[in-house]
Write an enzyme that holds these catalytic residues in place. Sequence first.
Site, PDB file in Angstrom:
ATOM      1  N   TYR A  34      74.179  78.898   1.189  1.00 55.45           N
ATOM      2  CA  TYR A  34      75.084  78.567  -0.033  1.00 55.45           C
ATOM      3  C   TYR A  34      75.542  80.023  -0.270  1.00 55.45           C
ATOM      4  O   TYR A  34      76.808  80.651  -0.479  1.00 55.45           O
ATOM      5  CB  TYR A  34      74.755  77.826  -1.059  1.00 55.45           C
ATOM      6  CG  TYR A  34      75.685  77.895  -2.031  1.00 55.45           C
ATOM      7  CD1 TYR A  34      76.857  77.239  -2.299  1.00 55.45           C
ATOM      8  CD2 TYR A  34      75.429  78.418  -3.499  1.00 55.45           C
ATOM      9  CE1 TYR A  34      77.792  77.396  -3.584  1.00 55.45           C
ATOM     10  CE2 TYR A  34      76.081  78.563  -4.658  1.00 55.45           C
ATOM     11  CZ  TYR A  34      77.442  77.961  -4.673  1.00 55.45           C
ATOM     12  OH  TYR A  34      78.051  77.749  -5.904  1.00 55.45           O
ATOM     13  N   PRO A 181      75.829  65.996 -13.751  1.00 55.30           N
ATOM     14  CA  PRO A 181      76.002  65.114 -14.726  1.00 55.30           C
ATOM     15  C   PRO A 181      75.033  63.732 -14.603  1.00 55.30           C
ATOM     16  O   PRO A 181      74.682  63.151 -15.415  1.00 55.30           O
ATOM     17  CB  PRO A 181      77.368  64.534 -14.628  1.00 55.30           C
ATOM     18  CG  PRO A 181      77.760  64.726 -13.217  1.00 55.30           C
ATOM     19  CD  PRO A 181      77.175  65.695 -12.822  1.00 55.30           C
ATOM     20  N   LEU A 182      74.345  63.725 -13.212  1.00 51.80           N
ATOM     21  CA  LEU A 182      73.525  62.547 -12.913  1.00 51.80           C
ATOM     22  C   LEU A 182      72.000  63.300 -12.816  1.00 51.80           C
ATOM     23  O   LEU A 182      71.345  62.505 -12.238  1.00 51.80           O
ATOM     24  CB  LEU A 182      73.793  61.900 -11.688  1.00 51.80           C
ATOM     25  CG  LEU A 182      75.209  61.566 -11.608  1.00 51.80           C
ATOM     26  CD1 LEU A 182      75.275  60.734 -10.320  1.00 51.80           C
ATOM     27  CD2 LEU A 182      75.661  60.648 -12.615  1.00 51.80           C
ATOM     28  N   GLY A 183      71.871  64.220 -13.448  1.00 55.06           N
ATOM     29  CA  GLY A 183      70.577  64.989 -13.548  1.00 55.06           C
ATOM     30  C   GLY A 183      69.989  65.156 -12.100  1.00 55.06           C
ATOM     31  O   GLY A 183      69.022  64.994 -11.512  1.00 55.06           O
ATOM     32  N   ARG A 184      70.878  65.814 -10.959  1.00 52.91           N
ATOM     33  CA  ARG A 184      70.764  65.842  -9.806  1.00 52.91           C
ATOM     34  C   ARG A 184      70.100  64.810  -9.158  1.00 52.91           C
ATOM     35  O   ARG A 184      69.111  64.450  -8.232  1.00 52.91           O
ATOM     36  CB  ARG A 184      69.569  67.081  -9.840  1.00 52.91           C
ATOM     37  CG  ARG A 184      70.307  68.245 -10.348  1.00 52.91           C
ATOM     38  CD  ARG A 184      69.109  69.683 -10.163  1.00 52.91           C
ATOM     39  NE  ARG A 184      69.644  70.571 -10.958  1.00 52.91           N
ATOM     40  CZ  ARG A 184      70.311  71.378 -10.854  1.00 52.91           C
ATOM     41  NH1 ARG A 184      71.199  71.400  -9.397  1.00 52.91           N
ATOM     42  NH2 ARG A 184      70.731  72.517 -11.618  1.00 52.91           N
ATOM     43  N   GLY A 185      70.711  63.491  -9.604  1.00 54.75           N
ATOM     44  CA  GLY A 185      70.357  62.254  -8.840  1.00 54.75           C
ATOM     45  C   GLY A 185      69.197  61.392  -9.504  1.00 54.75           C
ATOM     46  O   GLY A 185      68.992  60.257  -9.376  1.00 54.75           O
TER      47      GLY A 185
END
Length: 315
Positions: A34, A181-185
């Site tokens: 990245y 938003p999902l806490g990194r899953g």
Amino acid sequence: MITRTTLGSPGLAVSAMGLGCMGMSESYGAADAYGTGHNEVLVGRAIHGRRDRVQLATKFGIDRSAGDRARRIRGARDYVLRACDASLLRLGVDVIDLYYAHRPPQDVEIEETVGAMAELVEAGKVRHLGLSEVDGELLRRAHAVHPITAVQSEYSLWTREVEAVTPVLAELGVGLVPYAPLGRGFLTGTLDRAALGEKDFRRTNPRFAGVGGRGQREDRADRARGGRAAGCHPGPGGTGVGVRPGRAARRRGGGHSGTRSPARLAQNAAALELTLDAEALAALDPLGDQVTGERYLPVHTAEVAGPQAGRPAPA
């Protein structure tokens, strides 16, 4: 039909749910490029022939040329100008819709960085300016140099620090773009840490590993019940978990969630139609108080002395 929203007072019209692409090139899988531009090449290929149908955002500022553990967060004028030209080349485009400083710079004051970004706007290479993970004071200083359209910050039930900045966002007319938003899953209640790839940074992340990980895994059933209370299935139930702060954020801008799965992308988009009632909010809200562990390992904090040292470093 695509739900649209407007970011900030400068008026950048975007879809209410954007796609975060970092995970396609690093952190959550085998690839790790990245920071060296692979992700921009990937995105450039994807939007070829359809540039007029997307709003394109990218970042600059993280220099990994000396190795990941010796990363620097740069913002000097010449560096910013070169970084933009390199991004335009990799993306295969003439202009970037929203150009972010990835973190507050360590080598110069924020005014120099935003001044250089303003030059890019004047040159027609960038349309709107953004910052990532800044506090209210830095945002005010940056906005005084050139209007800031959006601030991107991690925001979910277990990461709420940006709520201290949202009053300044509202005052200045700056949009908030929440990420993770999902806490990194983790907040989906379905993540299996043992199945994570060798290069997946969550394997050693304090919130996923050790005591913090064990303690929070005990709350998995509570999170799943909270998702069902919101009318969600286990996968998008995590989206439901992330919606409470996201709903507030969308009043000031948009948001994005990263995925490599077309099915998950469809579930994320469907979350825009989800409305949480008072009962669901009451069930979900206390879960944020049960979080243990820091967001990053110490090596991922800004330890290099500089004008803005001490700010959170990149994921």
